[in-house]
Design an enzyme around this catalytic site. Structure first.
Site, mmCIF file in Angstrom:
data_model
loop_
_atom_site.group_PDB
_atom_site.id
_atom_site.type_symbol
_atom_site.label_atom_id
_atom_site.label_comp_id
_atom_site.label_asym_id
_atom_site.label_seq_id
_atom_site.Cartn_x
_atom_site.Cartn_y
_atom_site.Cartn_z
ATOM 1 N N CYS A 78 0.833 -1.212 0.000
ATOM 2 C CA CYS A 78 0.000 0.000 0.000
ATOM 3 C C CYS A 78 0.867 1.261 0.000
ATOM 4 O O CYS A 78 0.538 2.242 -0.665
ATOM 5 C CB CYS A 78 -0.911 0.020 1.224
ATOM 6 S SG CYS A 78 -2.017 -1.380 1.333
HETATM 7 C C1 BEZ Z 1 0.484 -4.519 1.837
HETATM 8 O O1 BEZ Z 1 -0.004 -3.487 1.444
HETATM 9 O O2 BEZ Z 1 1.691 -4.715 1.809
HETATM 10 C C2 BEZ Z 1 -0.378 -5.609 2.372
HETATM 11 C C3 BEZ Z 1 -1.564 -5.312 3.007
HETATM 12 C C4 BEZ Z 1 -2.341 -6.317 3.526
HETATM 13 C C5 BEZ Z 1 -1.932 -7.634 3.386
HETATM 14 C C6 BEZ Z 1 -0.742 -7.927 2.711
HETATM 15 C C7 BEZ Z 1 0.033 -6.909 2.205
#
Ligand code: BEZ
Length: 235
Positions: A69
């Site tokens: 994210c």
């Molecule tokens: C991420 O944005 O890295 C992420 C968010 C939730 C679960 C796995 C990865």
């Protein structure tokens, strides 16, 4: 009304039905994008008022302070001028609290070079996530998946994308699709595989050759009667 089986309680008793999370009807292309009022990093927003008659991208991400994210939100901020050029407003969402969104922005700036320059909805009560069916319980029953909705000036859904949490999106592809959506909204054309702005397009099969002569005075190449290729008309 649900009934508890007699075997379990000895007597049948009506119990009130509970509202179910994650059972919203999926939004389909051409549906009205539901309006909502939400708290965001740029204040409280009435979605339709904020959007006006622009195009909009509403996208969700699973969680603040997570690696994928962080890269997505920073990159999107860096290419926001491309969305502005196309008259497209951007708004993000996750089920985190407003305070988290704000604190995370510093990390995004530090690691990606650009902090979010668009509002992010703090949807901790999941009102908007439920409206747009962004929580897919068989993937994760509390966090939003990576949804994207492109919404037209008429507030109709023009595109939906759903990615899992583990796969970051390609926002350059989103711009490419928006170019196609905006072009095909104004001309009787469709865009071929891997098309990019400026390349040749296809005359829609519904248009007869007679009608096409008027619409495309520069002519076209007939590869098959159903496959007529012409220069991009708004160039
Ligand atoms: C991420 O944005 O890295 C992420 C968010 C939730 C679960 C796995 C990865």
């Amino acid at each position: 009304m649900l009934r508890i089986p007699t075997k379990m309680v000895g007597i049948q008793q009506p119990i009130p039905e509970q509202p179910q999370r994650g059972t919203a009807m999926a939004l389909r292309l051409g549906d009205d994008a539901p309006n909502f009022t939400a708290e965001t990093t740029e204040g409280t927003i009435d979605f339709y008022d904020w959007k006006g008659d622009s195009w909009a991208v509403l996208f969700s991400h699973p969680k603040d302070f997570t690696p994928v994210c962080t890269t997505e939100l920073g990159y999107l901020a860096s290419i926001k001028p491309e969305f502005d050029k196309r008259n497209v407003k951007i708004i993000g969402l996750s089920v985190d609290e407003l305070g988290n969104h704000t604190a995370w922005a510093d990390d995004i700036r530090e690691t990606q070079g650009t902090a979010p320059n668009y509002p992010i909805i703090a949807d901790s009560d999941r009102t908007v996530s439920d409206l747009y069916d962004m929580i897919h319980p068989n993937a994760n029953d509390t966090l939003t998946v990576r949804s994207v909705f492109v919404i037209g000036p008429d507030n109709k859904v023009k595109l939906t994308l759903t990615y899992p949490a583990s796969t970051g999106r390609n926002f350059d592809e989103l711009l490419r699709v928006i170019d196609s959506l905006q072009l095909t909204a104004g001309y009787k054309v469709a865009t071929p595989v891997n098309w990019k702005d400026g390349e040749d397009v296809i005359i829609v099969p519904a248009l007869s050759d007679e009608e096409a002569k008027e619409a495309f005075p520069g002519g076209w190449e007939t590869k098959k009667p159903y496959l007529r290729v012409t220069a991009q008309p708004n160039r």
